[in-house]
Each structure stands twice: as C-alpha cells, then as structure tokens.
Design an enzyme around this catalytic site. Structure first.
Site, PDB file in Angstrom:
ATOM      1  N   ASN A 184      36.528  40.305  38.501  1.00 65.06           N
ATOM      2  CA  ASN A 184      37.330  39.528  37.564  1.00 65.06           C
ATOM      3  C   ASN A 184      37.203  40.162  36.186  1.00 65.06           C
ATOM      4  O   ASN A 184      36.301  39.833  35.424  1.00 65.06           O
ATOM      5  CB  ASN A 184      36.853  38.075  37.562  1.00 65.06           C
ATOM      6  N   ASP A 185      38.133  41.048  35.893  1.00 69.74           N
ATOM      7  CA  ASP A 185      38.143  41.761  34.611  1.00 69.74           C
ATOM      8  C   ASP A 185      38.049  40.833  33.411  1.00 69.74           C
ATOM      9  O   ASP A 185      37.728  41.266  32.318  1.00 69.74           O
ATOM     10  CB  ASP A 185      39.475  42.523  34.463  1.00 69.74           C
ATOM     11  N   CYS A 186      38.402  39.593  33.615  1.00 73.81           N
ATOM     12  CA  CYS A 186      38.497  38.647  32.502  1.00 73.81           C
ATOM     13  C   CYS A 186      37.248  37.787  32.334  1.00 73.81           C
ATOM     14  O   CYS A 186      37.212  36.925  31.465  1.00 73.81           O
ATOM     15  CB  CYS A 186      39.711  37.736  32.677  1.00 73.81           C
TER      16      CYS A 186
END
Lengths: 823, 823
Positions: B487-489
C-alpha cells in the site's frame, strides 16, 4: 487590418470583434492575486505563484485555442448564449471587449439583453471581481437565467494536468448560500481554499463538471445552461467547477447588477484562524471567506474598489507622459508600454498565453533588465527587487540564472554560467541610483548565495560583478561566454547531440575559449557606470581602474572584435569567428552592433564634437541597416542558419527566420535604436522604433496577429515563411528596453545623477511635443520644438533661462519646472 | 444497463452506442509501437516510450473528455460527418465499435455511406494501419470526399504541453505524393520522423492545424472538411497536423478500401541511413519511410498483416482456456483477463486514460506482480523481465521502487525504501520456475544496482531478498515498513505537512519502529517459496533456515500481529497499532487478512486434514466479510478515515470511500479470494470474484462506468457518494492477481515444480467445466465435475487412471493428457 481601436482617454484598447487573429489578453492584479483574461473571457487566476497556487483551470493551445475561462451563460426563454461570445459563439447584436489598466470589460448583446462584465482584482484583495451588468434593451419584460461557470484547478497547475490517477479521486466542495467553496486537499495538508460567490440569491448551483457540461458535450453544448436548470450537483472527485444560477425579470430599460467574486482564503496560524468550523464533519472555517466576501458584496463596494484601482494607475502613469501630434507615440509612452513594464515586473516570465506558469523562476538578467522599465514607477519595489536579486549572486560575482520568487533562492537545476548576468546588476543599480539618488542602497548588507554568513555591502556585489568579467577573459582579451550570454541560445560550449536536451542545463565542454563581443560591449557600459558609482562613493582608485578596463575592452572590441564592416559576434570553442563575412550564414548579428554603439564603442568624433560618419560605429549600424533590415524590424542575424551547427547550440535549432535564428527580436532592436540616437541619427532611430512597436503595427494586425497594445518577444524574420507574424507577447524584456528607448533616447528625457537630461533624437516627424516627468519629488514640463536636425543637440531654457549642456538640475520637492528645448 | 455486448467468438467487445459512460479504450501494438484508441477513435500513438517518443497529440481530461485522436471526416455533397461519431457527433444510421485483440474496428453509417475503419499495429512494424472500407449502401451513385486528421506531437509529450515559448516556432513538415512527413526537430538532434500516408492519390492535404480547423472552431466545425477542399497548407511553427483529402465516386453497392499508415522512422548510424536526401535544402532521407509504406501499400498486404496478428493472439491465448456454462467466466479467462495481463506487461503503469504516459517508470513491485499474469503466455520475455528487474536490486536486497524502461536503470528520484519490494522478486521467480522448470535462470549472473562489478547469481539475489526482511525487523519481530509496503499510501514515517508534497519521495523520519503485518504475511509466502528453491538447488541449510524463519514470522503474526478477530495492519512510528478495533476508524484493513491466509498463516487443521473453522484464518476472513463487504466488492479498510492522519500518510488524504481510503481495490480482493479457496470456501470465493470482475458488472455499466471487459484499479467504496463507480482501468496489478485467482485457485489449475495441480474451488454455481492448459510442451485437457462441496478436494483420473493427491505429473513434449476431476 484592425480588429479594434485605442480609446486613449479611457486608457483602453477596444476590441470590436471576437474574431481577432489570436486571443488578445490582459492581466488583472498587481499584488498577490493575478488573473489572465482574453478578450473572450478565457484565462485563469492564481495566488502569488502561477504554478503552486492556481485557482482555476485553463488548457493551453487547446482546440479551439482559447479554451477555459470564467464564462456567463444566458438562457433567455430557451435562447442560450454567452456575452463573451466564447464558448457558445452565438451571433451577437453587439460585442466589445475593453482591456484597460488592470481590468477588462466584456459586453455582449443579443435579443434585447445587454450583458456587460467588468473583471478586475481590487487593490489589497486576494480576489477577482466579476461585476455583471444586465440591461433589458428591448421593449418588453424579460425573464431569464444567468449561469456562471469556472473550473477549479487542484492548486498545483503541473500536477493538475498530469497526475490523474490520484487527482480524479480528490475533489471536494461545500456550498453555503450563494457561495461555493472549493476545498480539495484542504482535508489534509492545505491551509487554503477558494470561493466563488455572488451577492444575490441563487436559484441553484453546480459544482460537478460532468453534471453541468456533460461527458461528450463541448462547453457550447453545456447541459445545464442549455436545459435552463441547475442541478445542485456536489463534486466528489473528477472535475470540480463553480456555477451559480441567478434568475431575473427585467422591465424594458431596467438594469440589474450582480457582483461575483472568486477568491483565495488562507486559514493559518499566523492569521489566527482554526482549520475547521466542525472538525468531525470536516466543515471548513469560513470566517475569512465571509470577511472577504463582505468587503465586496454590494455594487457600491465593487464600484469603490474599481475607482481606487483607476486612481492607482493614474498616479503610477503620471511619472512620465508625453503629448505630441503622434497618437501612437503618445499611447505607447503614456499607457501601454509602461503598463507592460508593470506586468513584466509582476510576472517576470512566468505566465502568459505562451508561458504556462509552471516552468520558470525569476531571471537574474530578466529582472534586472525589467527594472529599467519600472524603476521610475515604483522605486521602492525596485529597491527590494535589487536586493532580492543581489542575494542570489555567487561570491565570485557570477549568478544563478534564475531564482524562485516564493523562496527567493537560486535555482540549482539551471545553475550559473551565463556570463553576462553579473554586469546586469550594475546596469540595474545604475538606473536605480539615477532615478532616486538613494545611495544608501549601496551600503545595504546583502548575502551571497543567500547565505548570510557571506553577506557584503551591495557596493561589494557590484565590485564582484565588475571583477567577474575581468577574471574571465579569453585569449583575445574578450570575455568568456560561459553557458551563453544575453542570447540564451548561443551555446558555444555545449555540443549537444541528445534530442530534447536543454541547452541551458546540459553539461558544457571544459577547456573552451569561446568569447563574447556582446559581453565585451556590455562591460564597456557597465564598467563606466561602475566607475561613476565608485567615484561618487569616494573609491577613486577603483573608479580609475574601471575606466581603464572599459577603455581597454573598447579597444579590444575594435581590434579583435571587429570584422571589417561590423563587430564579430563571438569566438567559438575552437577560437573560430562567429558573425563574420567569411562565413556563409550568420555573417552579422545584431547584439554587439547595437550594444557597442550605445556604450560608445567606435564612436569617433569630428573636430566640432559631432560623431564621425566614417567611424566604426556608423559602419556597424549601416551594416545592420543593409543586412538585418526588413519591413517588420531588424532580424537577429543574417543569413539565418539552414542546418544545425552543433558548435553554436540552440540558435541553429530553430527553422530559419524564427526566434533567435533570424527572427526579429524586439528586445535587441532598441539597442540599435539607442545606438542611432548616440550617433545623432534620430530619423533612422524613430523608423526602427515604429517598425516593431505594436501601436504602429495595429493596421497590419492580420499579419502581426498578436495584441496591438503590447510588444511581443519575436516577429518572424525575412527568411521565415510567415514574415511579420509575432509570437510570445507580454512577458519580454522588450517592454523595458523599448520604454527606455522611447522615453530616454527618442524623446530624450532621462534621469541622471545631477539632473534630468533632455536630449531628444527622433527625427523630424514629430515637430513638437511636451514631456511631463516626475522625478525626485519635482515635476518637469519639457516642451520640445523639434526640427529633427541630425547630429545636433537641443538648446535648453529652464524656467525661461537658457542653460549650457543637456542636463536640467534637479529642483526641490514639489517644484514644477518649465523646460523649453529647441533642436 | 449495457452499452454493448461481448462477441466471444470474435474475441471482441462490441460497443453499440457512442454514448458510453466514459471513453472505453483499447491498446494496439505489442512490441515497439503502441496506440491507445477509444471507441470514438480518441487517443494517441508512440514508439517505445510514451513520454519521449509521442507521435500524436492527445489532451487528457479535456472538454469533452475524449478530445484528440485520428479521425476521418466525410463530406458527402455538403453533409459532413465523422464515422467515429466524435468529433462531429452527427446522427448515425449505424454505429459500432469492436475492440478486439490488438485492433479496433469503428463503423459508422449515414446517408447511404458505410465507413468502417480497422485500426491495428502490424507485428514487426513501427506503424499503425488505419484500413478504411467505404461502401455505398444507397441506391444511387455517391461522390464524396474523405479527410483524414491527426495532430502531431513534438515527440516529448511533457515538453509538448508546457514549453510553448519554444515549441510554437518549431514545426516543420514535408509532403511527397500522398505522404506527409512530420520532421520537427529533425533538423537538429533527432534521427527520427513520423509519416502519415495513404495508398491512393490524394486531392489535397493539410499540415497546418489552424488552416484545417480554424482558430475559434472546434474539431466538429473544422474548416477544411466542412468547406470540402484541402488547402495544401505547409506547417511552419504552431501546430502541425496530418490530413489527406481523398475523393471517391461509388456505384450503389460498391466498396472502396484505403490503407492509411501512421509510422515512425529512424535514420541512424546503426541502420546505415544518412540523415538527408539533400543536405543543402534540408530534404530528409525517406528511404526507410518508403520501405515501411511499401510493406503496407495494398489492401492485400494490410489484410495479411491483420491475419498474422489474429494468429499471434490465437496462439498466445491457447495456453489456458476454459469451457463452462458461465459465459462471463469463459470470456474473462479465455480472452479479456489474459489480454489485460499482456497490456500491463507492455505498458507497466505508463499510459492509459488515467496515466498520461509522462510520469512513471516500470515498478519493481508492479512488474514482478504483473509477471504472475503473463508468465504462462510469454515465458521468454518473463525471463528477460526478471533479469532486468533483478539488475536494479541494491546489494542489501532492497530495490529501487521504479526503473526506466529505456535505460533499465533505477529511478534515483523515487529511490528505495518500499520494504515489500524485495520479496516480490522471489514470488515472481517462483512463478517462472513453476511455469517453465528453467532452473538455469538461477545461475544467471546479474548486477546489483546496474553495476556489473557487483554482479552475483540470480539465486544470490533471491537470498538477499530473503535476508533483507530478516535484517529489517521491528521491535515485535514484524518487518519494518520503510517508506511504504504494497500500500504505497500507508506512509508511517512520513509526517508530511507540505501541501502537494509527494508521500513517495519526501524525506522519512529516522528512528521509527513502524512495522507491517502485510510484509510479514508476504514473507511467510516468499520464504516458503525461497526454501523450496534453495532445497531444489541443493542448499538445504538455507532451505531449513527459510522454513524456520517463515514459521517464526507466522507465529509473530498470530501473536503480536493479531487484533482478536483479525490481523492488525501495522504498528506506527510510535509503536501504536494500526487496524485495530480500539480505533474509531481504519479498524480492519484488507491486505494482511487476505495475504496471511493465502500464505497459510492461522490455517489450523482438524483431525481429518480439513481446515478448522474456528482457526484465526476463518475468523479473519469472516471479519472481512462482515466489515469490508459491499455490493461492489471488499473495501480496503473500514471505517474510512474522515480526516488527515499525519502518522498514516497519503492513505488518509483521500476522501472517504475513494482509492486507498476505503475504496474497493480490485488488486487485493484476489488475496481474500485465494484465501477463501485455501479455506475450502469456494462459493464465497467465487462470489467475491464476481462482484469485482468486469464481465459480471456489464449489466451495471451505468454505475461502474468504465470498460466492462477489463479491470479497474478501484471501485468507489461503500462510504463514497459514488459507490460502485470505477476508476483507473487497464494498468493495474489487478489484472495479474485476478488471473492468478481465477485460473489457479477458482478453476484450480496451476503449474508446480513436478506437475500440474488441479484443485478447483469455486462453489456449486459452475457444475462442470473443462480447462485446457498448455504447460512445458504438453497439453492437459481437464474436465471437472464440480459439486462445489466445501472443504473438499477433487479426486483425479489421469488418462483414465486415478491418482493420489492434486498433482498431475508433467507429460512429455507434445503429449495430450486427459484429466478428470471430480469434486
């Protein structure tokens, strides 16, 4: 062919048809909030920084070219139209756009409704007012709806047009009464939002673009105004917009006024505002928005703000005015050229219809040159600008080529190495000192490289500028060019083979001996100015040194910098000549010819003190005339380069006749014009001036294409297939240099250390004129009887008393001095 | 509501109306030349790199949304229309767009003319063919003109839309016969140009946009086709286009075919071509263009190229096919999901209608995951991709998060620190080995950090990947998250306060102890895979070590990574839990639940070998169902974050229900689905699958909005105001993971080291089906009689003989193996 006319009394250009040959624009705002607006209401708004705080969206070079703006739609019983013509393009019974000083008024009439919208940015406000005046010009009652429309930008204008994977999920708005709040990203790290409001009850609103416009519809076909009913849509992702529906009924002859405001609001610790009105529901704190809107919520308040704006401009523009029989000259000097100088002060090179506002910082060279054009208008801000710029200078006297206006720090990406940069600082300070007499600026302590530990007086900065050139001389004794000189595209150490690579940032080859005659000429001027500054500061040793260095450089120019009939342009990396009759292309370049002569190089004098017509200066400018002259001005060099010359860089990447490859650069034509006045050839000087000056080109607008009230950077040269067509209007050093040229050298009134120089040189076409100049608190009314006789200087009477020389001594504060000049 | 239908025999989606809820696109090209094309002919073409070699211009998110493409205008005796509906939007008697495998056919009919255009990129060519078939369907003779239209891009797609001050002076073209040559910047550093040609005599051409379209006209109002006469305009600066006018007269029933070609040509030292045909006149060398065009200058040649393309796809897609009573299942498995996997292989994340093609390199994680979906289709290119990716790994096992496809070097700007990256390399290699049995890849010597001096075997790379996680454990024994995990975020060390700052590149806070349960679960899977690889390579010591590490990590997940009814998501910078019932928001996150169970964590077994329904794995997935479930799939977490949580980063910047903040991420739904098959709950697994799979959502296209034939990255979640609306179609790891899920776990046929595993788990809705799988040279025809009974595994007969277990041993090259599976 004209597409409008000048209304000089109103200080307006009046566009009479929407079908101009290109969108003709104006700038609103002079402090922190700015708008670009075309004659059909295209353009956008931003707060301080055109890249980082873009409020509304615009698409450059779209189809049609000018797409996006703030539009009003009228639905008059099913007849739907837009008073700004675009986007609907319905036939109008009347259309007119008036671009004025910091405002634009667009009027359209159709079917008995006249809608006139006045767009302006009030002083002291962070908002654009759109005052809409609707008049029922028919003989029956009219009931209709008006729909406003603008599209919000998600703040960072570059990210907004590239990062869709994220951006299309972000949009958030609130609506309260008649006000739309655009709050995208406010939930996280932003402390600002935009508002769009109207001082009237609304019948509905829309904030979702697809609801308002549709997916396959053009703006002309927009669903809501065509259907006539707002949908009260709430944007959730995709494209947020602001639109109000206002319903009206007007009796014959009745008028309704509405004040729309689009504004920028910050809630920061500094202004003591909390972020939320209701944190849990993420309802934003609207206090400052309410205050902003309350200041402009009546016609009276809007009118008062507009009046104040007019007074601001009246005061500004009264510093230098001319009255003459030549209307074109009057309107350029009194209104448009000075106005353009103010716009370049505000914008540098950042945002025009050719600059997207996302790519550029402030230029070291650009800003110091721009200063020449605005120092008389706003000396206080010129002082601040000088100190900002000097703080980005590097300790060896060189300079970052650009700096960022928000941080005021040098731009590392672009870096240094443009070896003309240092001397421009001297030239800018010289202008400031002559305008103000404020020598205290020289004692200001200013960082180098924005590092306080390295701070020195501004005078020391000037010394470093002066020394930089002397420390960077090539084998002929001419200055090394570095990455480039004034001509950013003459890259003699670059040797770029990579497509698309920037010539301004790629690695330069080491060990080159490329030299610039332009910097040499510039140094002659700047060293002389520096000598005077040093002398007046008591540093006579340095003054002598500078005078000698200038004399030496002048000699080198006339020996190793001379091609026989004109000045060479450069020596390249290998020591070969650039700008010589020995070449087949690029034989003669404009820059060193003009600048050398204006600096006095090669101007030899006869026994009677007049310049010798056989001296190198005359021969250089005669060569300019013969080889660079064209119906539309002087081309940059001739013949243009037909193929890529890797040893010359970007200049040869342009097709022949365009830009720096044989285009007419309106920025360096003035150097030749000033040079001609130095030689006393006013008629020729004024002729050159009129060829490139927009008001004189108004009648050929179909060829010139761009605005007839402001300069463009470039007009396609005689080797281009579109000779005479202009590009890149508004943001160009052209504005400053032409104002210097016309005000100081053609009309011949300029400030100097000890008084006002009066030395008109514009040939016989303007037989008499009066210049009114405010300088150092006094006002000088200079009436010129002008025979236009070549080679002579005017004789002067000051308050009825003849004086020797060309300089009218400064008078006390508040004095009004009458000067009569006879030539 | 549908807007078209699947034509499974033709492998096409047939769009029946232009008014789809969003532009529905397709990709052309599978080697070096690519095109995006919408159902109304919007989109653009490029050579290799969507940013650096863009051939034609497109404007994202314009008004209307899909603006710019390659259009044909018909002027039929003054009735002017476009068969692709856009841009003219005239009523059509018939409209149809067929998106197929690497081609798109758009047909429009009006007033007795039917115009059908087949767009495709031939194999081995750097060009797009536009084969236009025009039929007179009326009962009288028809005389009409056809005008082609496309707008050239000045190569660098980013510069093209920002650098107008330069670009508007550059355009250059040549025209020779029926061929337009776009040669902007060829004069200087480019060795390439574009051509646009037609295999017929032309009545005229245009290359200057303003001449063809006008300044204030939309494309629908374009001057030339509406007036009916080409102007033979030659672009000189501004906007270069390509347009041909072809005049025709057709008898009733008669058909004319035209082959248009837009192509890319290089003249390089490598291909032995000189730059110029005439240097002095700057006439370009057209030899290679002539050759390119000659290969496609007849209908027969174009038809043969199209046929070859069809055979290419038939061969590719025959590696895995299913026949079942569920058409939606069949078409996703046999056609569209595999097709999308190939597109993600070709494009990574670079160019879609949500990605501009200018911002992204290839992702380390993205590409290794994509590989799971295409390794069975093109194992040779998967091998090459693995080695390219591994070469960007850093010596400590970490990885550049992205690399540039042209240079194959790591992207320094984005850098490293996404701590899930290393393990994906193991997971990708595991899939490759199982598919091919090619253990030689492990002995390939591959650089670290693209530095040959640091090269080691690929096996060593895997070892470094494995060790990296063990060397970066936090206080609970869970892996440190670094900059983010899958989850890059989820940015636990970022603490960003600067608006617009990228969470992926900003400086992270040092000293944090933030840990990720997702990486822990991923490690359990990857360490197990690595153990098997080590063991088969004879490295039993490392195999033991990896198995023990996996077991330990599994235990830690069940102790410190467990919240009571589900897995925690992380520990933040301060050591606080993320994804816990103790919080008010973000109580449960999908990623660790799915991935832990698919990795076997918490799957306890009963005495009979079936999984225990009270084990943590069941409880976790039951919690997923209860809290994350929605009508449109499983949301990422619940409840979504209502405000910005600075300690969580980007995830909380999205409005609730969108993207990583409570959106339905179609990429991680498959992990839960696979997890359900691990638990033997096929019915629930298949139910989850159908909710997000486009073919099953076709009937709600008005809600889903995007293409019903390919996955989107995200569907707005249950807390969004637009629940069910998809975004970001085409380029997403969703494609690979869903193909893995449906082919290997629902239908249950997957390659393993020693044979083909057959283990169908999709509940009772598909009572019988046949999978044909080509693997390692043999073909397996697997007929499944499926009761859908939960918790059971199928019994197998191979060529009529019952076998134990789930694995069908690999058969010799060329063999056809009949497998019967009964559940």
């Amino acid at each position: 062919m004209r597409f409008g006319h000048f209304d000089d009394e109103a200080r307006e250009y009046v566009i009479e048809t929407p079908l101009t040959p290109y969108p003709w624009i104006n700038y609103l705002g002079s402090e922190d909030f700015f708008s670009l607006i075309s004659h059909t209401a295209g353009g956008y708004t931003f707060y301080k920084d055109a890249k980082m705080r873009r409020l509304t969206r615009y698409r450059y070079n779209d189809i049609p070219t000018d797409s996006g703006g703030r539009y009003f739609f009228i639905n008059d019983g099913g007849d739907v139209w837009t008073p700004s013509w675009l986007p609907m393009k319905k036939d109008l019974d009347f259309f007119e756009t008036r671009h004025g000083m910091g405002y634009t008024r667009i009027t359209g009439e159709r079917g008995g409704l006249r809608v006139s919208t006045l767009y302006f940015v009030p002083l002291g406000e962070t908002s654009e007012v759109q005052k809409v005046t609707i008049t029922n010009t028919s003989d029956h009652v009219k009931t209709f709806s008006l729909f406003s429309y603008l599209e919000f930008c998600l703040w960072n204008a570059q990210d907004d047009q590239t990062n869709y994977q994220r951006n299309l999920s972000l949009a958030e708005v609130e609506v309260e009464g008649s006000t739309i709040y655009h709050k995208t990203e406010y939930r996280e790290r932003r402390d600002h939002y935009a508002v769009y409001s109207v001082n009237a009850e609304i019948a509905g609103f829309d904030t979702d673009r697809e609801t308002f416009v549709g997916l396959y519809e053009t703006l002309a076909e927009a669903k809501v105004p065509n259907a006539g009913t707002a949908q009260n849509s709430m944007a959730s992702g995709w494209y947020p917009i602001g639109s109000h529906q206002v319903d009206s009924t007007l009796q014959p002859g009745e008028t309704r006024e509405l004040v729309f405001v689009v504004g920028y609001v910050e809630n920061t610790e500094e202004n003591g505002q909390g972020k939320w009105a209701d944190d849990a529901k993420q309802v934003i704190n609207k206090t400052r928005a309410h205050e902003l809107l309350a200041r402009l919520d009546t016609t009276e308040k809007a009118d008062a703000a507009f009046e104040a704006l007019g007074e601001y401009w009246t005061t500004l523009l009264s510093a230098y005015t001319v009255t003459s029989p030549d209307d074109k000259l009057n309107r350029m000097v009194n209104i448009w050229n000075q106005y353009q100088c103010m716009v370049t002060f505000n914008m540098s090179r950042s945002a025009s219809y050719f600059e997207t506002g996302i790519g550029r910082g402030m230029g070291f060279r650009d800003s110091t040159q721009d200063l020449l054009g605005f120092v008389h208008l706003i000396p206080d801000r010129a002082r601040e600008r000088i100190l900002d710029i000097a703080a980005t200078q590097l300790p060896d006297g060189s300079a970052y080529h650009q700096y960022q206006p928000l941080t005021k720090r040098g731009n590392n990406e672009l870096g240094s190495g443009f070896n003309d940069d240092p001397a421009w600082l001297i030239i800018g300070v010289d202008a400031y000192l002559k305008e103000t007499g404020d020598f205290s600026i020289l004692d200001e302590v200013v960082p180098f490289d924005n590092n306080d530990a390295l701070a020195q007086t501004l005078y020391t900065h000037l010394t470093r500028s002066f020394e930089f050139t002397l420390n960077n001389l090539g084998p002929h004794g001419l200055p090394l060019i570095g990455r480039a000189d004034w001509n950013d595209c003459l890259n003699l150490n670059c040797f770029s083979t990579t497509p698309g690579e920037s010539f301004q940032t790629t690695e330069n080859q080491a060990g080159g001996v490329a030299e610039s005659t332009f910097i040499a000429a510039q140094f002659v001027l700047a060293a002389g100015q520096y000598a005077t500054i040093a002398e007046r500061g008591g540093d006579t040793q340095q003054a002598d040194r500078a005078r000698k260095a200038a004399a030496t450089m002048s000699q080198v120019l006339l020996s190793d910098g001379w091609d026989g009939e004109w000045f060479l342009r450069a020596y390249d990396f290998y020591g070969n000549k650039v700008g010589t009759h020995e070449d087949t292309e690029g034989q003669i370049w404009i820059e060193p010819q003009g600048f050398a002569v204006l600096a006095g190089v090669g101007v030899e004098h006869n026994a009677d003190g007049t310049p010798s017509a056989t001296s190198p200066a005359f021969r250089a400018l005669d060569s300019v005339d013969r080889l660079l002259g064209s119906a539309h001005g002087l081309v940059l060099q001739y013949p243009a380069y037909k193929s890529y010359r890797i040893e010359l860089g970007e200049v040869s990447t342009y097709p022949p006749g365009y830009k720096e490859n044989g285009g007419i650069f309106c920025h360096n034509n003035p150097w030749v014009i000033i040079g001609e006045t130095v030689l006393g050839r006013g008629a020729k000087a004024f002729d050159h001036y009129r060829k490139i000056t927009p008001a004189y080109r108004e009648e050929i607008s179909e060829v010139h294409r761009l605005e007839p009230y402001v300069y463009a950077q470039m007009i396609a040269g005689k080797e281009a297939s579109r000779h005479g067509e202009a590009k890149n209007s508004w943001l160009t050093g052209t504005a400053a240099w032409n104002f210097v040229t016309v005000s100081q050298y053609l009309l011949g009134v300029r400030t100097d250390y000890d008084g006002l120089v009066v030395d008109p040189q514009l040939g016989p076409d303007v037989a008499e004129f009066t210049v009114t100049r405010r300088a150092r608190g006094a006002t000088y009314v200079i009436t010129v009887a002008n025979s236009g006789r070549e080679g002579s200087r005017a004789s002067l009477e000051v308050d009825g008393v003849a004086i020797q020389g060309r300089t009218v001594p400064y008078a006390p504060d508040g004095a009004v001095v009458q000067v009569r000049a006879t030539l």
